[in-house]
Structures are given as C-alpha cells and as structure tokens.
Design an enzyme around this catalytic site. Structure first.
Site, PDB file in Angstrom:
ATOM      1  N   SER A 133       0.824  -1.213   0.000  1.00  0.00           N
ATOM      2  CA  SER A 133       0.000   0.000   0.000  1.00  0.00           C
ATOM      3  C   SER A 133       0.858   1.263   0.000  1.00  0.00           C
ATOM      4  CB  SER A 133      -0.913   0.009   1.223  1.00  0.00           C
ATOM      5  OG  SER A 133      -1.566  -1.230   1.362  1.00  0.00           O
TER       6      SER A 133
HETATM    7  N1  SAH Z   1      -0.557  -5.141   4.337  1.00  0.00           N
HETATM    8  C1  SAH Z   1       0.056  -5.364   3.052  1.00  0.00           C
HETATM    9  C2  SAH Z   1      -0.847  -4.932   1.917  1.00  0.00           C
HETATM   10  C3  SAH Z   1      -1.234  -6.121   1.158  1.00  0.00           C
HETATM   11  S1  SAH Z   1      -2.420  -5.962  -0.118  1.00  0.00           S
HETATM   12  C4  SAH Z   1       1.419  -4.742   2.965  1.00  0.00           C
HETATM   13  O1  SAH Z   1       1.818  -4.024   3.897  1.00  0.00           O
HETATM   14  O2  SAH Z   1       2.135  -4.978   1.990  1.00  0.00           O
HETATM   15  C5  SAH Z   1      -3.720  -6.954   0.539  1.00  0.00           C
HETATM   16  C6  SAH Z   1      -3.429  -8.407   0.771  1.00  0.00           C
HETATM   17  O3  SAH Z   1      -4.628  -8.993   1.277  1.00  0.00           O
HETATM   18  C7  SAH Z   1      -3.072  -9.220  -0.468  1.00  0.00           C
HETATM   19  O4  SAH Z   1      -1.841  -9.835  -0.280  1.00  0.00           O
HETATM   20  C8  SAH Z   1      -4.220 -10.254  -0.575  1.00  0.00           C
HETATM   21  O5  SAH Z   1      -3.781 -11.512  -1.038  1.00  0.00           O
HETATM   22  C9  SAH Z   1      -4.691 -10.324   0.845  1.00  0.00           C
HETATM   23  N2  SAH Z   1      -6.061 -10.808   1.063  1.00  0.00           N
HETATM   24  C10 SAH Z   1      -7.179 -10.586   0.336  1.00  0.00           C
HETATM   25  N3  SAH Z   1      -8.238 -11.202   0.884  1.00  0.00           N
HETATM   26  C11 SAH Z   1      -7.784 -11.836   2.009  1.00  0.00           C
HETATM   27  C12 SAH Z   1      -8.389 -12.637   3.025  1.00  0.00           C
HETATM   28  N4  SAH Z   1      -9.689 -12.939   3.023  1.00  0.00           N
HETATM   29  N5  SAH Z   1      -7.607 -13.107   4.006  1.00  0.00           N
HETATM   30  C13 SAH Z   1      -6.277 -12.849   4.050  1.00  0.00           C
HETATM   31  N6  SAH Z   1      -5.653 -12.082   3.129  1.00  0.00           N
HETATM   32  C14 SAH Z   1      -6.394 -11.586   2.120  1.00  0.00           C
END
Ligand code: SAH
Length: 215
Positions: free
Chosen positions: A63
């Site tokens: 993000s």
């Molecule tokens: N917090 C992360 C941002 C990741 S983007 C960072 O600091 O880099 C969001 C992430 O959520 C993705 O990797 C996606 O695979 C995950 N995601 C989506 N739905 C999800 C769910 N139901 N449970 C766990 N992870 C999920």
C-alpha cells in the site's frame, strides 16, 4: 550499518505522511525506521519511497506509505498490544506494527506472499510476528481477542467475525466499498457498544473470503 536510503525515507515521512496530517510521534518513528525497500521486488527498489502503492506479485500491492500510516495511527497501537492484521502482503504493515512494540498476528490467503513476507521479516529480526495462511475474514479465533484489527484489503461490508474478535475498547480499521472506491472505517467497540467513524477515501485490492468478496 548505514542505510543509504535513510534520507529518502526521512523525506517520505515528511512530505507524504506528516504533510497529510499524521502526527503520532511513535508512528512517525516507525516509518523512519522500517526499510520499505526491503519489502518490494528488486525491480521497484528505487521507487520504494515514492508516494504510491507498488506491485508485489500475484496481482497484489504494497500500500501507499501514507495510507499505511493513516491506518496505523487510527489503530492507536500501544506497546504490548495484540494486533491482528488481515492481508500480510509484503509484510510492511506488519513490520510497522511490530516496530511499535505490538505482538502481531497476520493472516494472508496466498501462501507464496505469506512465505516471502516471513522471510523478509525474519531477516530484519522481527520476532514478535505470527503468520497464518487462511481466509482472514474469519479472523484468528484461537488468538482473539485483539486490541486492534487492521484490514489491508477492501471489504464489501464489515466482516462479523472481526468485530467479534475485538477486545473491549478495541479498534477495527477497515476499507469498505463505497461506489467506485472504498472509505476507510474506524470501528470501536466499548462495553459492547459499536461506534463507527468514516475517514478518507482509499483504494485497496479486494478482500476475498467468506465474509468478503466471492472471488
Ligand atoms: N498489508 C500489506 C498490503 C497487502 S495488499 C502490505 O503491507 O504490503 C492486501 C493483501 O490482502 C493481499 O496480499 C491479498 O492476497 C490479501 N487478502 C485478500 N483477501 C484476504 C483474506 N480474506 N484473508 C487474508 N488475506 C487476504
């Protein structure tokens, strides 16, 4: 060891995060400390301190720094807090939470991303983070309750299990679908009473799961 990217990171904090109103000193310190460039793929290293999200593979993103900061500040993390993060992704948000002295429980649905994040976080010496590969819309029941829950993917609505797993006085920070993008919601639970605050507009990848989107 000297980090040649330290000045770029300090600039990121001033120009993107402080300038947009994040003022919590411990949050700002964490952003000055965590090497964001370690969390992005090799080819994006030199863009690591830019004002935006970056691809991390598997169609997912790390993000925008400001958005991570805004959500972290809203979670009001205290040392020793137990924090649940949904969407481990690159592991960057988890590192920030750990840097604030929290015990971090982070859930990711894609095993490959979870494994990569785990490697990076281990190599940087963050030991108070636990990882789970599962549908995070169900929370992490065995470790509940949590002082805060930070959801880093966009939900269609509030996932009930996450609310249930909040401790008394707990904060749930979550982007919720609203037309063409999402709005960051901060939900607090005090003596069973729910208070919901709407903050800024944001754009996250979809939260996919039983209490999220279908696909
Ligand atoms: N917090 C992360 C941002 C990741 S983007 C960072 O600091 O880099 C969001 C992430 O959520 C993705 O990797 C996606 O695979 C995950 N995601 C989506 N739905 C999800 C769910 N139901 N449970 C766990 N992870 C999920």
């Amino acid at each position: 060891m000297e980090d040649p990217l330290e000045p770029a990171r300090a600039r990121m904090v001033e120009e993107q995060i402080v300038a947009r109103g994040v003022s919590d000193q411990s949050v700002l310190r964490a952003f000055r400390t965590v090497p964001r460039h370690e969390f992005v793929p090799e080819e994006y290293r030199r863009d690591a301190y830019r004002d935006g999200p970056l691809p991390i593979g598997n169609g997912q993103t790390i993000s925008q720094p400001y958005m991570v900061a805004s959500m972290t500040e809203a979670a009001r993390v205290e040392p020793g807090n137990r924090i649940l993060e949904i969407g481990t992704g690159s592991g960057y948000q988890a590192a920030i939470l750990a840097e604030l002295g929290a015990f971090v429980f982070t859930v990711e649905r894609l095993r490959l991303l979870s494994n990569l994040a785990q490697e990076v976080l281990d190599s940087l010496g963050y030991t108070q983070i636990r990882f789970l590969v599962a549908d995070g819309t169900l929370g992490w029941q065995a470790e509940a309750p949590f002082d805060a829950v930070v959801v880093t993917a966009g939900a269609p609505h509030l996932p009930e299990p996450l609310l249930d797993q909040l401790a008394d006085g707990g904060r749930l920070v979550i982007p919720i679908e609203d037309g063409f993008s999402q709005i960051l919601h901060v939900v607090t639970k005090t003596e069973g009473e729910i208070h919901e605050e709407r903050k800024e507009r944001c754009t996250f990848v979809p939260l996919i799961g039983e209490f999220g989107w279908d696909r």
